[in-house]
Design a protein around this motif. Structure first.
Motif: not given
Length: 569
Positions: A292-299, A304-306, A333-338, A505-508
Motif C-alpha cells: 500500500k505504501s507504493a500507491l500514489a496518493p494522488n494523480l 504523468l505529462d502535464q 489500471k487499479t493503481t490509477t483508479l486508486y 522502477g516503472r513509469g506510466g
C-alpha cells in the motif's frame, strides 16, 4: 580526489548559510575543546550531517550518494567482514574491473582507504554517504532473519536432491507435511523468499514445481527473473508452509485455491495474495505482493505529462459522469483508479467500490468484495450500491452488458462512475460499450473521459549509458529520425543499484480521450473506433506511442522499451 580552491567551511556556508556570530562562537569553542569544527557544528545542530556531507563532496569534488533504497551486492560485501565495513564506515557500491566504488562517511580517512586497498587489491573510487545510512545497510545485511536464500541453501547443500515423482506427491502423509512445514529451515527459506522479493521490489513471486527441480522466479518491473531455487525434496514442505500462512486447506491438492496473508518486513507491512494451481508436478503458487505504501496518493504522483494530468484532473472535477481506464492486465489500471479515489476521498464524499478482488484496503472508502458463488456479481453489487447514497462509484471491471447499462445509468443520474475495460486504446472503449448494447446517445451524454495506459521500465539513473541515435532501428519502426535530431539516446548497462538489470522502477504513459462536443457528435454518428480515434487526435489527443517517445526524448527510458509496450495506431 582533488580539493577545490575554496575551504571546506566556504563550501558549507554556500550550502547552509551560518550567521557570523554563531560561526565565530563555534570556532572559538573548537579551539578550546580541540573538537574539530565540522564535528562541533553538527553536534550543536547548527548544520545537519546531510549539509556537511554535501559540503565535503563539493570540497573534494566527489559524488554524494543516498543509500536509502540501496541493495548491496553480496559478493562485494564478502570482500571484508561486516564488522570491518562498519568499523571503517564504508560500503562497497559497485566494481568495474579493478576499480571499486566505495561509499564513505569520512573520505578524509586515508588510513581506512589504504586498508581497503591493501585488503581488496583494488583501486578505490570514493563517493560520500551519510554514516547512519551506511550503518543501516550493513545492519540489514547482518540481520539473521533476512539471511539470503543463497546462504540458506548453501547451509542445506549436504541434504542433496531427492527425485520426487507424482505418485510420491499424491501419497505424502498429511501429518508429515504439517510437521515439515513447521521446521525451522523451511520457515527460514519461505521468509527469505519473501524478503528477497521485497528487497528487489518484485510484484509477484512464482514457485513452480518442475519434474526434477523447483523453479523460483520474481516479476520485477513487469519481467520475470529466475532466482536461486530451493531443493526439490523441500517442495511439499514449502508449499504447505505457504498454504498454512494463507489459511488454505493443505489436504486439498486437486483444485485451485486462493488466499492471502500479511507480513511485516524491511520496515513495512504488505498484503500478499496467494493463488494455488495444481500441475502435473505439484502445486504451483503465485504470490502477488500488494504494498500500500507504493500507491500514489494522488494523480500528480503518477508522473504523468502535464497535458494528461490536466485532462484527467478536469474530468475528475466534474460533478457526475463516467471515466474509463483501459489497458491489458498488469498495466497499472487499479493503481490509477486508486489514485483517483484517494484524490476524491473527502469527508463530504461517499465513495463505494465493487472489486474482484479487493487489492488494497483504503481508509475512508467502502469496498465490496465480489462473490459470484453466492450471486454477488458486479451487476448485483452495483444495484445495491446505488441505494447506498453514493457520490462516487468504482466498478472493478465492466465485463457484460448488464453491468455496463447500470454503470451508464448511474453516471446519467448524478453519480461519478469509474471503471476499467480491457481494450487496446482509448477509442476502443467507446466501441466496446456500444458492442455491449449501450445506446450511443446514452454514452455520448454520460462519458467524460476514456484512457488507455501502459507501464514502461525506467532506465537506472546510476548506470545508464549514452549511445548514438539508432538510425536503423528508427527506420525499421517507421519513425522519422529527424524527430530526434537533438535527442540523447541511452541504453541499459547494469549495476548493483538495479540488480544488474539496467532498469529500475516503472513509469506510466497514458492516451487520454477527453470527450468534448465534437467527439459527442462523432459518437452519435459514427461508432467505429478508428474514426473516433482520428477525430480525437485532430482535437489534441496524444497516442500512447507519442507519449512514450516523449519519455525517450527525456532520457527516462530506451527506445526499445517503448516499442515493446506500445503498438502503432
Amino acid at each position: 580526489m582533488s580539493t577545490s580552491s575554496k575551504s571546506l567551511m566556504d563550501c558549507l556556508k554556500q550550502i547552509r548559510p551560518i550567521e557570523a556570530d554563531i560561526y565565530e562562537e563555534a570556532e572559538k569553542e573548537s579551539e578550546q575543546t580541540q573538537v574539530p569544527l565540522e564535528e562541533l557544528l553538527i553536534k550543536q545542530g547548527i548544520v545537519s550531517d546531510t549539509d556537511m556531507a554535501l559540503a565535503t563532496a563539493e570540497y573534494l569534488d566527489l559524488h554524494p550518494i543516498s543509500l536509502s533504497n540501496f541493495t548491496p551486492d553480496p559478493s562485494l560485501i564478502d570482500l571484508l567482514s561486516k564488522d570491518k565495513w562498519k568499523g571503517l564506515k564504508a560500503l562497497p557500491i559497485c566494481k568495474r574491473g579493478s576499480r571499486l566504488t566505495l561509499a564513505m562517511a569520512d573520505p578524509f580517512d586515508i588510513v581506512a582507504r589504504d586498508e581497503i586497498t591493501s585488503s581488496t587489491d583494488m583501486e578505490i573510487v570514493p563517493v560520500i554517504a551519510l554514516e547512519k545510512e551506511i550503518e543501516d545497510v550493513i545492519e540489514s545485511i547482518s540481520n539473521d532473519s533476512s539471511q539470503a536464500l543463497e546462504d540458506i541453501l548453501k547451509d542445506m547443500a549436504e541434504e542433496g536432491e531427492v527425485e520426487v515423482g507424482q505418485d510420491a506427491i499424491a501419497d505424502a502423509s498429511l501429518d508429515e507435511m504439517v510437521e515439515n512445514a513447521g521446521e525451522a529451515p523451511v520457515i527460514r527459506i519461505v521468509n527469505s523468499i519473501l524478503i528477497e522479493a521485497l528487497r528487489k521490489h518484485a510484484s509477484d513471486i512464482h514457485v513452480e514445481p518442475m519434474e526434477k527441480t523447483v523453479r523460483l522466479r520474481n516479476r520485477i518491473d513487469g519481467v520475470l527473473y529466475e532466482t536461486p531455487s530451493p531443493p526439490k525434496n523441500l517442495q511439499n514442505a514449502i508449499i504447505s508452509r505457504l498454504k498454512i500462512m494463507s489459511n488454505l486447506d493443505i489436504a486439498e491438492r486437486r483444485i485451485p485455491q486462493d488466499g492471502r496473508f500479511k507480513i511485516k518486513a524491511l520496515g513495512k507491512e504488505v498484503d500478499v495474495r496467494v493463488s494455488v494451481l495444481p500441475t502435473v508436478h505439484g502445486e504451483k503458487i503465485v504470490m502477488r505482493i500488494l504494498d500500500k505504501s507504493a500507491l500514489a496518493p494522488n494523480l500528480g504522483a503518477l508522473g504523468l505529462d502535464q497535458l494528461s494530468l490536466d485532462n484527467f484532473s478536469y474530468a475528475l472535477a466534474q460533478p457526475y459522469g463516467m471515466i474509463l481506464v483501459t489497458g491489458p492486465t498488469g498495466s497499472g489500471k487499479t493503481t490509477t483508479l486508486y489514485s483517483c479515489l484517494q484524490e476524491m476521498n473527502q469527508i463530504g464524499t461517499n465513495i463505494i467500490t465493487t472489486e474482484n478482488p479487493v487489492e488494497y484496503q483504503l481508509d475512508g472508502v467502502n469496498q465490496v468484495q465480489i462473490n459470484p458463488a453466492v450471486g454477488l456479481t458486479f451487476a448485483a453489487a452495483l444495484r445495491s450500491i446505488l441505494r447506498q447514497d453514493p457520490d462516487v462509484v468504482m466498478v472493478g471491471e465492466i465485463r457484460d452488458g448488464e453491468t455496463a447499462t447500470i454503470a451508464v445509468e448511474a453516471a446519467l443520474t448524478g453519480h461519478m462512475v469509474l471503471s476499467t475495460l480491457h481494450t487496446n486504446d482509448a477509442a476502443g472503449a467507446i466501441a466496446r460499450l456500444i458492442d455491449m448494447g449501450i445506446e450511443p446517445f446514452m454514452l455520448s451524454s454520460s462519458l467524460l473521459l476514456t484512457q488507455a495506459q501502459r507501464l514502461f521500465r525506467k532506465l537506472c539513473p546510476v548506470c545508464k549509458k549514452e549511445i548514438d541515435i539508432p538510425l536503423e532501428t528508427l527506420k525499421k519502426n517507421r519513425i522519422d529520425p529527424d524527430q530526434f535530431a537533438d535527442t540523447q539516446f541511452y541504453q541499459t548497462a547494469g549495476c548493483p543499484k538495479c540488480n544488474n538489470i539496467g532498469y529500475k522502477g516503472r513509469g506510466g504513459i497514458m492516451e487520454i480521450l477527453l470527450v468534448n462536443e465534437v467527439l459527442r457528435r462523432t459518437i452519435l454518428n459514427n461508432q467505429e473506433a478508428d474514426a473516433i480515434a482520428k477525430i480525437a487526435v485532430e482535437n489534441g489527443m496524444r497516442t500512447l506511442r507519442e507519449a512514450g517517445l516523449d519519455r525517450v526524448r527525456n532520457g527516462v527510458t530506451t527506445f526499445e522499451e517503448i516499442m515493446r509496450v506500445t503498438s502503432e495506431h
